[in-house]
Design an enzyme around this catalytic site. Structure first.
Site: not given
Length: 399
Positions: A234, A256-257, A343
């Site tokens: 990520f 990351d996507s 988060c």
């Protein structure tokens, strides 16, 4: 006349403890001369059932009906905004951020933590980026911009409003991102964080352009990276990747996507190190990528977006955190270091730690907690609003 919200009997207890939210279920009735006076975003005064003033704030439609601006019966005018933002600035000055040569980006306003619920302001060099999360703050954005100018003077050359994606979608304000004051030839700047360089684009990037809340945790990654092979999942713009390389990692992989995100991560690595550090970037779903990484990595960073935006999806979110952490713990090299974060404000520190404990048990490895992490000091937590402690992190040593 300012509309008056009268609470049900006994519902003032949380306000007497200075909690900055009033929930819709606490309201007995509203006194207003017309319906237009109580539109969303209106300034309202709050009274107990017996008629005592208790607070004033922005009215909104939803479960949180009022976000409190002040517990005093005072005028919310330009002087008030100037004072609140000057106080927030003084906190950052105390932290050594406002005149720091090797860090030129930081958070100036952090919502409830700075007694300005619904407002975020981030500083990137000479640009301030404003994000309003409530209609009341959005309607006050020009006063906010003027207060920022008053506080910073010539050190700020542009104030950019990036609220279109953070406002309540039912508000139907037709919000369009743009400059509240000044302008910039380029919608980006290269900023410094602990002396490292990052290209930040506040017009097109996520949030306000950069995830400032991981600054101190990135520094800790740097401390543990020497001689290690690092996987940053990520990764977004590669903040952890850059710090790992600076700390002496022998190899870094950013996952990351988003194709754009891994491209930005590669740019930031090149900005700091040229081609000196072996760095690979992979555009893939991080959860799927972690299915079969073998034992290649001995430092892994898991910093996913919020899995739980609200309590209704908390159960599914915790299963997601458990699966993600179990995959990393089961495959990391013996003696490896895992940085893992949540988060999600809806996830408490205790719940996150319990979930990571479950993941370790599934993996069947011996695991030690080395550090328990949180957000940095420029993302302060209002002592009366513990919900503001949204960032949780653990640093684990895996045998």
């Amino acid at each position: 006349m300012i509309p008056q919200i009268v609470l049900r009997r006994g519902k003032e207890e949380s306000l007497l403890r200075r909690h900055p939210w009033i929930f819709s279920g606490a309201i007995d009735h509203i006194k207003a001369e017309s319906e237009t006076e109580i539109r969303e975003g209106a300034l309202v005064e709050v009274y107990t059932r017996s008629g005592d003033f208790i607070a004033q704030g922005h009215y909104q439609i939803g479960s949180i009906a009022v976000r409190v601006l002040s517990f005093e019966q005072e005028e919310i005018d330009q002087a008030w905004w100037n004072h609140r933002i000057a106080v927030a600035y003084d906190v950052r000055r105390t932290l050594g951020l406002t005149d720091c040569e090797d860090t030129t980006c930081y958070r100036l306003i952090h919502g409830e933590g700075d007694s300005l619920p619904g407002l975020v302001v981030d500083i990137y060099g000479s640009t301030a980026v404003v994000q309003c999360h409530s209609v009341g703050m959005y309607r006050s954005r020009q006063a906010i911009a003027e207060a920022i100018r008053t506080t910073y003077g010539e050190r700020i050359t542009a104030i950019y409003d990036k609220s279109s994606q953070t406002l309540p979608y039912k508000a139907d304000l037709g919000a369009v991102d743009g400059y509240l004051w000044g302008s910039s030839e380029k919608p980006s700047q290269v900023v410094l964080e602990h002396g490292l360089q990052f290209a930040v684009n506040w017009e097109e990037g996520q949030k306000t352009g950069f995830f400032l809340d991981q600054r101190e945790n990135r520094e800790l990654v740097k401390r543990y990276s020497k001689g290690r092979t690092v996987l940053n999942t990520f990764c977004y713009t590669g903040g952890f990747s850059v710090y790992a390389a600076e700390g002496g990692a022998v190899e870094v992989c950013s996952v990351d996507s988003s194709e754009r995100a891994v491209h930005l991560a590669a740019e930031n690595m090149k900005l700091n190190f040229g081609d000196r550090i072996p760095h690979s970037e992979v555009a893939a779903d991080a959860v799927e990528y972690l299915r079969n990484i073998g034992s290649k990595y001995d430092l892994i960073i898991l910093d996913p977006p919020a899995f739980a935006k609200h309590h209704k999806v908390l159960g599914n979110a915790m299963q997601g955190y458990k699966r993600l952490n179990a995959r990393a713990i089961s495959q990391i090299k013996p003696g490896g270091i895992l940085f893992t974060f949540s988060c999600s404000q809806a996830v408490s520190k205790e719940l996150f730690r319990t979930t990571v404990f479950s993941a370790a048990a599934i993996a069947g490895r011996k695991v030690r907690i080395l550090h328990q992490l949180t957000q940095p000091a420029d993302h302060p937590i209002n002592i009366y609003h513990p919900e503001g402690e949204y960032l949780k992190g653990l640093v684990l040593y895996v045998e």
